[in-house]
Design a protein around this motif. Structure first.
Motif, mmCIF file in Angstrom:
data_model
loop_
_atom_site.group_PDB
_atom_site.id
_atom_site.type_symbol
_atom_site.label_atom_id
_atom_site.label_comp_id
_atom_site.label_asym_id
_atom_site.label_seq_id
_atom_site.Cartn_x
_atom_site.Cartn_y
_atom_site.Cartn_z
ATOM 1 N N GLY A 289 -26.603 3.107 -60.599
ATOM 2 C CA GLY A 289 -26.194 2.409 -61.814
ATOM 3 C C GLY A 289 -27.317 2.142 -62.788
ATOM 4 O O GLY A 289 -27.090 1.561 -63.858
ATOM 5 N N ARG A 290 -28.529 2.557 -62.481
ATOM 6 C CA ARG A 290 -29.679 2.342 -63.367
ATOM 7 C C ARG A 290 -30.004 3.611 -64.136
ATOM 8 O O ARG A 290 -29.649 4.711 -63.741
ATOM 9 C CB ARG A 290 -30.897 1.916 -62.544
ATOM 10 N N GLU A 291 -30.717 3.445 -65.238
ATOM 11 C CA GLU A 291 -31.225 4.597 -65.982
ATOM 12 C C GLU A 291 -32.424 5.161 -65.232
ATOM 13 O O GLU A 291 -33.244 4.403 -64.702
ATOM 14 C CB GLU A 291 -31.631 4.182 -67.399
ATOM 15 N N HIS A 292 -32.530 6.478 -65.193
ATOM 16 C CA HIS A 292 -33.657 7.109 -64.491
ATOM 17 C C HIS A 292 -34.279 8.200 -65.368
ATOM 18 O O HIS A 292 -34.203 9.390 -65.052
ATOM 19 C CB HIS A 292 -33.206 7.692 -63.153
ATOM 20 N N PRO A 293 -34.939 7.809 -66.468
ATOM 21 C CA PRO A 293 -35.547 8.806 -67.349
ATOM 22 C C PRO A 293 -36.702 9.553 -66.694
ATOM 23 O O PRO A 293 -37.123 10.606 -67.178
ATOM 24 C CB PRO A 293 -36.038 7.965 -68.541
ATOM 25 N N GLU A 294 -37.233 9.009 -65.599
ATOM 26 C CA GLU A 294 -38.346 9.662 -64.906
ATOM 27 C C GLU A 294 -37.895 10.863 -64.085
ATOM 28 O O GLU A 294 -38.701 11.736 -63.770
ATOM 29 C CB GLU A 294 -39.062 8.654 -63.990
ATOM 30 N N TRP A 295 -36.603 10.921 -63.760
ATOM 31 C CA TRP A 295 -36.114 11.997 -62.893
ATOM 32 C C TRP A 295 -35.886 13.287 -63.659
ATOM 33 O O TRP A 295 -35.441 13.282 -64.801
ATOM 34 C CB TRP A 295 -34.815 11.589 -62.189
ATOM 35 N N HIS A 296 -36.203 14.407 -63.009
ATOM 36 C CA HIS A 296 -36.066 15.737 -63.596
ATOM 37 C C HIS A 296 -35.384 16.623 -62.559
ATOM 38 O O HIS A 296 -35.935 16.868 -61.476
ATOM 39 C CB HIS A 296 -37.446 16.285 -63.971
ATOM 40 N N LEU A 297 -34.191 17.087 -62.868
ATOM 41 C CA LEU A 297 -33.378 17.872 -61.932
ATOM 42 C C LEU A 297 -34.116 19.114 -61.426
ATOM 43 O O LEU A 297 -34.675 19.876 -62.208
ATOM 44 C CB LEU A 297 -32.084 18.303 -62.628
ATOM 45 N N HIS A 298 -34.078 19.318 -60.108
ATOM 46 C CA HIS A 298 -34.668 20.522 -59.526
ATOM 47 C C HIS A 298 -34.023 20.803 -58.176
ATOM 48 O O HIS A 298 -33.369 19.948 -57.578
ATOM 49 C CB HIS A 298 -36.191 20.395 -59.378
ATOM 50 N N MET A 299 -34.222 22.018 -57.686
ATOM 51 C CA MET A 299 -33.622 22.456 -56.428
ATOM 52 C C MET A 299 -34.696 23.112 -55.568
ATOM 53 O O MET A 299 -35.413 24.010 -56.027
ATOM 54 C CB MET A 299 -32.481 23.438 -56.695
ATOM 55 N N HIS A 300 -34.830 22.652 -54.334
ATOM 56 C CA HIS A 300 -35.821 23.184 -53.399
ATOM 57 C C HIS A 300 -35.201 24.251 -52.494
ATOM 58 O O HIS A 300 -34.044 24.128 -52.084
ATOM 59 C CB HIS A 300 -36.359 22.070 -52.496
ATOM 60 N N PHE A 301 -36.009 25.265 -52.152
ATOM 61 C CA PHE A 301 -35.614 26.290 -51.190
ATOM 62 C C PHE A 301 -36.710 26.404 -50.140
ATOM 63 O O PHE A 301 -37.867 26.682 -50.479
ATOM 64 C CB PHE A 301 -35.414 27.645 -51.868
ATOM 65 N N TYR A 302 -36.342 26.197 -48.882
ATOM 66 C CA TYR A 302 -37.285 26.248 -47.777
ATOM 67 C C TYR A 302 -36.857 27.336 -46.790
ATOM 68 O O TYR A 302 -36.124 27.076 -45.836
ATOM 69 C CB TYR A 302 -37.348 24.893 -47.066
#
Length: 348
Positions: A289-302
């Motif tokens: 429910g909070r704003e998260h301007p620090e987050w940047h969408l990404h996807m990991h592959f291991y």
């Protein structure tokens, strides 16, 4: 005195996303291998398997029957690791003994009704359908009051612990924020407070300028081997626009994510001409429910494979007791992947 060369000499690399370090030992790639050799995967599967509990119309292990679904299909896991009705409670004994109840919802995503189609073998439109479902599930689960994080992931291949060969992924949503996303939360927050930009925005800008670890890119997403990669052919898909989650993606951006996902997995399959195993997952903003301007969408592959379709990297000994270690550098793995054709080997 020899000059230090990162392609030849042991060194440590800093993971800006987690604050941890990885040991890189490129000279070890030359050592002979006399260890574990995996069995080659069986490539040929039927379009429909009457014994598969994920195929359309079949009865699942929990007794429920699947509908005759025609595209991507989701359902609540019959053997969920997290449950929504877990009673709240905790146990605290001084500073050293602490436990607390955890609530959540676990779901399964069948990528396709076809038992024999993995992501790299599906059409672009079909993979777009998977991304659409990711976005829908993230929104719906994230709106529940007791869900503060939604972890979307995929385990591909028996070597990665996948219990059913029907191509599928999972979603584990929970009240607490899990350990790995929390590490990234703290690092990204600190960077954003200091610079007013997302950590991955600046990282991506510099990676594109260097062009040493870029595997593939389109208008909306970039596929790269992280500077701090641990697994031999580890990769990350990063959005060009600094969006905090799937919820913020436009239709064009969702198509770009599907394209990047499909392209990378085609390269993986082409590397050793096998159905390339991996664990992959999206990291995105909490749903608290909070704003998260620090987050940047990404996807990991291991992915675990190291030298061939039958020789994998083990995380044991030093990795478990000290810190992660890899042999070939991310720059070398990038070159090997970029040299591969973009058409799946089965269709050539």
């Amino acid at each position: 005195m020899q000059d230090f060369n990162m392609e030849e000499h042991p060194h440590r690399r800093y993971n800006a996303l987690t604050g941890e370090w990885v040991l890189v030992s490129p000279h070890r790639a030359k050592r002979p291998w006399q260890g574990q050799v995996e069995k080659g995967q069986v490539e040929k599967r039927p379009e429909y398997d009457a014994q598969c509990y994920l195929c359309p119309g079949n009865e699942r292990a929990g007794g429920e029957k699947n509908p005759d679904y025609k595209s991507t299909y989701t359902f609540v896991n019959d053997f969920s690791a997290l449950l929504p009705d877990t009673p709240q409670g905790e146990e605290i004994e001084g500073e050293l003994f602490r436990a607390e109840s955890e609530q959540g919802i676990c779901k399964v995503i069948c990528f396709s009704p076809r038992h024999d189609l993995t992501i790299p073998e599906m059409s672009h439109e079909a993979v777009c359908g998977v991304v659409d479902v990711w976005q829908k599930e993230y929104r719906e689960l994230g709106q529940k009051k007791f869900i503060n994080y939604v972890q979307i992931f995929e385990n591909k291949g028996a070597v990665m612990g996948c219990s059913n060969p029907h191509p599928h992924g999972q979603i584990w949503s929970s009240r607490s924020i899990p350990v790995e996303p929390m590490k990234e939360q703290l690092q990204q927050m600190a960077y954003f407070k200091k610079h007013g930009r997302t950590l991955l925005s600046d990282y991506l800008t510099q990676e594109l300028e260097k062009d040493q670890r870029i595997i593939y890119k389109n208008d909306h997403f970039v596929v790269l081997a992280p500077y701090w990669a641990v697994w031999p052919f580890e990769a990350m898909i990063v959005s060009r626009r600094p969006v905090p989650s799937l919820d913020h993606l436009s239709e064009y951006e969702k198509s770009g994510l599907a394209d990047a996902y499909r392209h990378l997995t085609i390269l993986y399959d082409n590397l050793f001409e096998t159905s390339f195993p991996y664990s992959a997952g999206l990291h995105q903003a909490p749903t608290d429910g909070r704003e998260h301007p620090e987050w940047h969408l990404h996807m990991h592959f291991y992915p675990p494979l190291l030298r061939s379709a039958t020789v994998k990297k083990f995380m044991v000994g030093y990795e478990m007791l000290a810190n992660p270690q890899r042999d070939i550098t991310p720059e070398t793995s990038t070159r090997r992947l970029k040299e591969l054709p973009s058409v799946h080997y089965k269709f050539r």
